[in-house]
Design a protein around this motif. Sequence first.
Motif, PDB file in Angstrom:
ATOM      1  N   LYS A  81       0.843  -1.184   0.000  1.00 15.68           N
ATOM      2  CA  LYS A  81       0.000   0.000   0.000  1.00 15.68           C
ATOM      3  C   LYS A  81       0.883   1.240   0.000  1.00 15.68           C
ATOM      4  O   LYS A  81       1.599   1.495   0.959  1.00 15.68           O
ATOM      5  N   ILE A  82       0.822   1.969  -1.082  1.00 18.10           N
ATOM      6  CA  ILE A  82       1.512   3.252  -1.175  1.00 18.10           C
ATOM      7  C   ILE A  82       0.471   4.315  -0.814  1.00 18.10           C
ATOM      8  O   ILE A  82      -0.665   4.260  -1.289  1.00 18.10           O
ATOM      9  N   TYR A  83       0.874   5.241   0.035  1.00 17.83           N
ATOM     10  CA  TYR A  83      -0.102   6.196   0.556  1.00 17.83           C
ATOM     11  C   TYR A  83      -0.045   7.530  -0.180  1.00 17.83           C
ATOM     12  O   TYR A  83       0.978   7.893  -0.788  1.00 17.83           O
ATOM     13  N   ASP A  84      -1.141   8.233  -0.070  1.00 14.15           N
ATOM     14  CA  ASP A  84      -1.288   9.573  -0.626  1.00 14.15           C
ATOM     15  C   ASP A  84      -0.219  10.498  -0.006  1.00 14.15           C
ATOM     16  O   ASP A  84       0.000  10.465   1.200  1.00 14.15           O
ATOM     17  N   LEU A  85       0.434  11.310  -0.824  1.00 12.60           N
ATOM     18  CA  LEU A  85       1.522  12.147  -0.298  1.00 12.60           C
ATOM     19  C   LEU A  85       1.024  13.271   0.606  1.00 12.60           C
ATOM     20  O   LEU A  85       1.773  13.775   1.442  1.00 12.60           O
TER      21      LEU A  85
END
Length: 332
Positions: free
Chosen positions: A185-189
């Motif tokens: 899971k890559i998260y919103d910056l």
Amino acid sequence: RPRVLSGIQPTAGSFHLGNYLGAVRQWVALQESHDAFYMVVDLHAITVPQDPKELRANTRLAAAQLLAAGLDPERCTLFVQSHVPEHAQLGWIMNCLTGFGEASRMTQFKDKSAKQGADRATVGLFTYPVLQVADILLYQANQVPVGEDQRQHIELTRDLAERFNGRYGQTFTIPAPYILKETAKIYDLQDPAIKMSKSASTPKGLINLLDDPKATAKKVRSAVTDTDTVIRYDTEKKPGVSNLLSIYSTLTGTAVQDLEQKYEGKGYGALKTDLAEVMVEFVTPFRTRTQEYLDDPETLDALLAKGAEKARTVAAETLAQTYDRMGLLPAK
Ligand code: AQP
């Protein structure tokens, strides 16, 4: 060789960093060790309204990006979902095997339909996980490389495969999710509490790989972190910094621990400036390569046609067996 299957939607034009790190990167690696089937899932894209011209362009664009990311048609089977009609056919069979309540429990549908307004969501969006079940089972896939958000759909796939096998005899391979912990899971910056997503992220929180590299660098430099100054991987207390470290680590192949050491005593500014540079170095050649494939649509289309042909030989066999097991009368 074990088999893998995965797909990506052609909807947003550019892939975002979450798509790439969560899924596509693994696809590239797995083509070396697995019998790999990868597709642009245009039938999934039309579960929400699409402009026909844009959909056509975005489908080619998605294929071009997959090639630019490193998929090699000599090493994997790359195709467009709608070119293989067996997906829709097995999708119907799977619809008839799925409980209404079972489909209603899919959290992605709940999230997406809530955003659109329940009345506007289509039946196609509701049954999209079931079409995904068919996508996977058609190829007798052992593993499905996806991001964490897809785990529930793989569970559904397993349940339906077991149900069918139990009712009609051994037909489908039971697939397992292939999810790498670091990039699941890559998260919103801008909001590290939510996943980076084409529909939920704000433009500043979302990195589209085909955007201007300068704008991308700026987004990285203005990523939300925290009021502390220590660079440490801690997803609970430091979700923003941890997200940046995960991205940095994966793109450069440097262990997170080594990064923590490298930035000991340095501020967030240094980390962000360096990561911005890493990102520019990654997206610049990616954009160029994508454009090269787009500049030659005939070759691209021919390559996709060849992929579809390869995919159909496998898909048709599974579908014929499925029809037969269920008692559908063969057309003589
Ligand atoms: N933030 C993410 N981190 C890790 N993996 C991710 N994936 C998506 N977002 C992240 C993975 O990307 C693959 C392809 O996704 P898709 O194109 O089928 O569409 P999606 O899941 O609908 O992409 P989005 O941006 O998440 O779209 P919306 O806004 O519709 O929810 C999948 O393997 C997915 O796990």
